[in-house]
Design a protein around this motif. Structure first.
Motif, mmCIF file in Angstrom:
data_model
loop_
_atom_site.group_PDB
_atom_site.id
_atom_site.type_symbol
_atom_site.label_atom_id
_atom_site.label_comp_id
_atom_site.label_asym_id
_atom_site.label_seq_id
_atom_site.Cartn_x
_atom_site.Cartn_y
_atom_site.Cartn_z
ATOM 1 N N LEU A 69 28.208 -25.300 -7.514
ATOM 2 C CA LEU A 69 28.527 -24.061 -8.219
ATOM 3 C C LEU A 69 27.471 -23.791 -9.281
ATOM 4 C CD1 LEU A 69 32.391 -24.499 -8.608
ATOM 5 C CD2 LEU A 69 31.139 -23.281 -6.832
ATOM 6 N N PRO A 70 26.733 -22.703 -9.162
ATOM 7 C CA PRO A 70 25.616 -22.475 -10.084
ATOM 8 C C PRO A 70 26.050 -22.175 -11.517
ATOM 9 C CG PRO A 70 25.965 -20.569 -8.671
ATOM 10 C CD PRO A 70 26.864 -21.643 -8.149
ATOM 11 N N LEU A 71 27.205 -21.525 -11.668
ATOM 12 C CA LEU A 71 27.659 -21.102 -12.987
ATOM 13 C C LEU A 71 29.150 -21.390 -13.122
ATOM 14 C CD1 LEU A 71 25.934 -17.585 -13.002
ATOM 15 C CD2 LEU A 71 25.126 -19.605 -14.226
ATOM 16 N N ALA A 72 29.645 -21.301 -14.344
ATOM 17 C CA ALA A 72 31.085 -21.346 -14.564
ATOM 18 C C ALA A 72 31.693 -20.027 -14.086
ATOM 19 C CB ALA A 72 31.388 -21.576 -16.041
ATOM 20 N N SER A 73 33.014 -19.945 -14.095
ATOM 21 C CA SER A 73 33.691 -18.728 -13.648
ATOM 22 C C SER A 73 33.481 -17.586 -14.638
ATOM 23 C CB SER A 73 35.188 -18.993 -13.479
ATOM 24 O OG SER A 73 35.414 -19.874 -12.402
ATOM 25 N N GLU A 74 33.580 -16.384 -14.133
ATOM 26 C CA GLU A 74 33.363 -15.174 -14.930
ATOM 27 C C GLU A 74 34.157 -15.176 -16.223
ATOM 28 O OE1 GLU A 74 33.220 -11.093 -16.306
ATOM 29 O OE2 GLU A 74 31.788 -12.424 -15.324
ATOM 30 N N ASP A 75 35.458 -15.439 -16.153
ATOM 31 C CA ASP A 75 36.297 -15.340 -17.348
ATOM 32 C C ASP A 75 35.980 -16.415 -18.382
ATOM 33 O OD1 ASP A 75 37.569 -13.450 -15.645
ATOM 34 O OD2 ASP A 75 39.410 -13.674 -16.791
ATOM 35 N N ALA A 76 35.396 -17.528 -17.954
ATOM 36 C CA ALA A 76 35.052 -18.581 -18.912
ATOM 37 C C ALA A 76 34.032 -18.088 -19.928
ATOM 38 C CB ALA A 76 34.514 -19.812 -18.179
ATOM 39 N N TYR A 77 33.167 -17.166 -19.514
ATOM 40 C CA TYR A 77 32.112 -16.706 -20.412
ATOM 41 C C TYR A 77 32.641 -15.798 -21.520
ATOM 42 C CZ TYR A 77 28.712 -18.817 -17.315
ATOM 43 O OH TYR A 77 27.988 -19.732 -16.588
ATOM 44 N N ILE A 78 33.853 -15.256 -21.344
ATOM 45 C CA ILE A 78 34.464 -14.527 -22.453
ATOM 46 C C ILE A 78 34.733 -15.499 -23.599
ATOM 47 C CG2 ILE A 78 36.446 -13.149 -23.178
ATOM 48 C CD1 ILE A 78 36.751 -12.228 -20.281
ATOM 49 N N THR A 79 35.347 -16.625 -23.260
ATOM 50 C CA THR A 79 35.581 -17.668 -24.271
ATOM 51 C C THR A 79 34.270 -18.172 -24.836
ATOM 52 O OG1 THR A 79 37.646 -18.353 -23.212
ATOM 53 C CG2 THR A 79 36.560 -19.960 -24.631
ATOM 54 N N ALA A 169 37.422 -27.473 -8.025
ATOM 55 C CA ALA A 169 36.881 -26.166 -8.376
ATOM 56 C C ALA A 169 37.296 -25.745 -9.776
ATOM 57 C CB ALA A 169 37.336 -25.128 -7.342
ATOM 58 N N VAL A 170 38.560 -25.980 -10.135
ATOM 59 C CA VAL A 170 39.018 -25.649 -11.488
ATOM 60 C C VAL A 170 38.248 -26.467 -12.513
ATOM 61 C CG1 VAL A 170 40.988 -25.697 -13.065
ATOM 62 C CG2 VAL A 170 41.311 -24.964 -10.706
ATOM 63 N N SER A 171 37.988 -27.723 -12.208
ATOM 64 C CA SER A 171 37.256 -28.579 -13.131
ATOM 65 C C SER A 171 35.858 -28.042 -13.401
ATOM 66 C CB SER A 171 37.172 -30.002 -12.550
ATOM 67 O OG SER A 171 36.533 -30.875 -13.434
ATOM 68 N N GLY A 174 34.930 -24.119 -15.867
ATOM 69 C CA GLY A 174 34.754 -23.872 -17.294
ATOM 70 C C GLY A 174 36.010 -23.361 -17.965
ATOM 71 N N MET A 175 37.089 -23.175 -17.200
ATOM 72 C CA MET A 175 38.353 -22.719 -17.761
ATOM 73 C C MET A 175 39.141 -23.899 -18.341
ATOM 74 S SD MET A 175 38.092 -19.495 -17.270
ATOM 75 C CE MET A 175 39.724 -18.879 -17.653
ATOM 76 N N GLU A 176 40.162 -23.583 -19.122
ATOM 77 C CA GLU A 176 40.879 -24.604 -19.884
ATOM 78 C C GLU A 176 42.035 -25.251 -19.140
ATOM 79 O OE1 GLU A 176 42.760 -20.559 -20.767
ATOM 80 O OE2 GLU A 176 40.729 -21.352 -20.658
ATOM 81 N N ALA A 390 31.623 -18.102 -6.558
ATOM 82 C CA ALA A 390 30.635 -18.305 -7.615
ATOM 83 C C ALA A 390 29.351 -17.530 -7.335
ATOM 84 C CB ALA A 390 30.343 -19.796 -7.768
ATOM 85 N N LEU A 391 28.915 -17.527 -6.077
ATOM 86 C CA LEU A 391 27.685 -16.810 -5.741
ATOM 87 C C LEU A 391 27.864 -15.307 -5.896
ATOM 88 C CD1 LEU A 391 26.418 -18.811 -2.623
ATOM 89 C CD2 LEU A 391 25.513 -18.864 -4.951
ATOM 90 N N ASN A 392 29.039 -14.791 -5.531
ATOM 91 C CA ASN A 392 29.296 -13.358 -5.719
ATOM 92 C C ASN A 392 29.234 -12.977 -7.190
ATOM 93 O OD1 ASN A 392 29.609 -12.808 -2.993
ATOM 94 N ND2 ASN A 392 31.826 -13.114 -3.027
ATOM 95 N N GLU A 393 29.818 -13.819 -8.045
ATOM 96 C CA GLU A 393 29.771 -13.535 -9.482
ATOM 97 C C GLU A 393 28.350 -13.637 -10.013
ATOM 98 O OE1 GLU A 393 34.316 -14.990 -10.659
ATOM 99 O OE2 GLU A 393 32.588 -16.251 -11.158
ATOM 100 N N MET A 394 27.594 -14.596 -9.512
ATOM 101 C CA MET A 394 26.211 -14.751 -9.975
ATOM 102 C C MET A 394 25.347 -13.569 -9.534
ATOM 103 S SD MET A 394 23.493 -17.833 -9.218
ATOM 104 C CE MET A 394 23.213 -17.294 -7.533
ATOM 105 N N ARG A 395 25.485 -13.174 -8.254
ATOM 106 C CA ARG A 395 24.665 -12.071 -7.730
ATOM 107 C C ARG A 395 25.045 -10.725 -8.330
ATOM 108 N NH1 ARG A 395 25.739 -14.278 -1.677
ATOM 109 N NH2 ARG A 395 24.150 -15.946 -1.640
ATOM 110 N N GLY A 396 26.282 -10.603 -8.792
ATOM 111 C CA GLY A 396 26.728 -9.354 -9.379
ATOM 112 C C GLY A 396 26.711 -9.385 -10.886
ATOM 113 N N PHE A 397 27.673 -10.088 -11.479
ATOM 114 C CA PHE A 397 27.857 -10.066 -12.927
ATOM 115 C C PHE A 397 26.666 -10.657 -13.678
ATOM 116 C CE2 PHE A 397 32.526 -10.831 -11.634
ATOM 117 C CZ PHE A 397 32.639 -9.528 -11.200
#
Length: 519
Positions: A69-79, A169-171, A174-176, A390-397
């Motif tokens: 997984l290249p990045l954490a999940s989208e919502d983790a970056y809000i935190t 995947a949850v681990s 980046g989410m709590e 994860a790739l969809n979020e990376m390529r988009g967001f």
């Protein structure tokens, strides 16, 4: 000095009970040992115990998915944006100067801020923390299962928790939520110890639904520990109220209002996968579709687990499982919108409960082997789900965030729906379409159609980030309320902007378009 034969006999009996995983089952009110007695050095390094091999398997699955997984999940970056602003001296804010309680977990946000200060990389910090939390969950739950159920039950939970791809995947997300499971397990295992009160408070403050989990755990706690937890939670709530004006997260308010709480039938995505009986549709989430295949053995194992634990319902194990299922009950009764990481706490509880009943269901080794083969085979399919997300979020967001970081001026204002990676990468003022960090937007959306045009008119954002379908037809991606009163209103707004970039065109109508204000 003469030995006391009765004392010697009791010690030998206790050692024998511990060796067979049955110590404490006959006395649910017995004092729970401290954290240091969870496992002796012999138990930790004995391959026959449910510690060493599952622990190594857990590390392998977490690190494997972490590497994919290249990045954490989208919502983790809000935190992470809140945490970075706090660490850099701007305060606990998403947009500097605007105090909005836009995160779900005070504990995780402060912990992420500490990680930002120490290692300057909240993703590395969060993932490392989550792996350690998973190991703590494994240790605590195995100890509880051996003590209050059986060694076979401990093995079932340990292997499933270590090997099921969803938990890995949850681990890595980046989410709590993985850390919340660990806190519940630790609070149950440390019941009636010096750590009991602080751990109960930590569970309550981890997420809003942590209050329900902590209330269940508190049933078996001492009054002193309950008082300590209550004082800590009250102090935190008072501070949040003084700082933000409310102890209730704006993220909770916005999601509940815009996504709705339609009740248990519309929200049956929380429970339809537990039964082998289809209810007019197959489970829609890929996470629960994988679980539905197991429902043929999962459902009877859960029933047997309930029957077994009911006889010892005040035990620490029963309370830990009940705390996890209390979270699930809140989701299921309200019909909370499904976000895939929300399943973590309920699934851990169901896994533990089924592990109690599964040894009574399985006669011989055949069923164990069959389930183990299914879990192992899932690794040829499930990782593509999480890697694909994860790739969809990376390529988009992430790409949109980088585009804005390169082309926008610091202090520009952007109106967007995905605000995690975009807000973290681009130092812009964000107007949030859902209202997680923009309460006025959430309030306006509840008033009816035309909300997007009204917000854009009042905020005058320099940039818009929208889906391609929005540019074509004015369709809103998430939440309630029509964005425009009429097509002419949409055309009037879009004439003030030009399309600067279209990101991830392979997503067609879901592709992200970046619009720049021209007048």
């Amino acid at each position: 000095m003469a030995l006391n034969p009765d004392l010697s006999m009791r010690r030998r009996t206790d050692r024998l009970l511990r060796a067979h995983g049955t110590a404490g089952r006959t006395d649910p009110s017995a004092h729970t040992p401290t954290l240091g007695t969870w496992a002796s050095a012999h138990g930790l390094f004995d391959p026959r115990s449910p510690w060493l091999v599952p622990g190594l398997l857990l590390l392998a699955t977490r690190l494997l998915l972490w590497s994919w997984l290249p990045l954490a999940s989208e919502d983790a970056y809000i935190t992470f944006r809140f945490a970075r602003n706090l660490a850099s001296g701007h305060g606990l804010v998403y947009n500097p100067g605007s105090k909005v309680f836009g995160f779900s977990s005070p504990t995780w946000t402060l912990w992420s801020a500490l990680g930002t200060l120490l290692v300057h990389d909240p993703v590395l910090w969060a993932r490392t923390t989550s792996v350690l939390a998973d190991l703590a969950t494994l240790a605590a739950m195995v100890w509880l299962l051996q003590r209050h159920a059986s060694r076979a039950s401990a093995w079932c939970f340990a292997v499933f928790y270590a090997a099921w791809p969803y938990f890995a995947a949850v681990s890595a997300s980046g989410m709590e939520n993985a850390s919340m499971v660990a806190l519940i397990a630790l609070a149950a295992a440390a019941n009636r110890s010096a750590w009991s009160g602080p751990l109960l408070a930590a569970v309550a403050l981890m997420r809003p639904e942590g209050l329900a989990a902590a209330a269940v755990l508190a049933i078996g706690a001492r009054w002193r520990d309950r008082a300590v937890a209550l004082c800590l939670v009250a102090a935190a709530a008072m501070w949040l109220t003084l700082y933000f004006g409310s102890p209730i997260p704006q993220s909770l308010i916005a999601k509940s209002r815009l996504y709705g709480t339609p009740g248990p039938w519309v929200g049956r995505h929380w429970w339809e996968w537990l039964s082998p009986a289809l209810l007019g549709r197959a489970p829609r989430s890929p996470d629960t579709q994988n679980l539905f295949v197991l429902s043929v053995v999962l459902a009877p194992a859960l029933i047997l687990g309930v029957r077994s634990l009911w006889r010892n319902r005040m035990s620490a194990l029963a309370l830990a499982i009940a705390a996890c299922l209390a979270v699930w009950l809140v989701y299921a009764v309200l019909g909370v919108a499904y976000f895939w990481w929300y399943l973590c706490v309920p699934l851990a509880g169901f896994a533990a409960l089924a592990s109690v009943g599964f040894p009574s269901l399985a006669r011989g080794r055949a069923l164990y082997v069959s389930v183990a083969l299914y879990v192992a085979g899932l690794w040829t399919l499930a990782p593509y789900l999480y890697v694909g997300r994860a790739l969809n979020e990376m390529r988009g967001f992430a790409v949109v965030g980088q585009y804005l970081a390169d082309h926008a001026r610091p202090g520009d204002k952007v109106m967007a729906e995905p605000i995690g990676m975009i807000g973290y990468r681009a130092p812009l003022v964000v107007v949030d379409e859902i209202g997680l960090v923009s309460p006025a937007v959430a309030r306006r959306r509840l008033e009816g159609s035309g909300w997007y045009a009204d917000v854009a008119r009042s905020e005058r954002p320099d940039w818009l980030v929208v889906r391609a379908s929005f540019v074509k037809a004015g369709d809103v991606f998430a939440g309630r309320g029509a964005p425009f009163r009429a097509g002419a209103e949409r055309e009037s707004l879009l004439t003030r902007y030009t399309v600067a970039a279209v990101i991830d065109t392979a997503s067609h109508d879901l592709a992200l378009a970046v619009l720049r204000r021209i007048r």
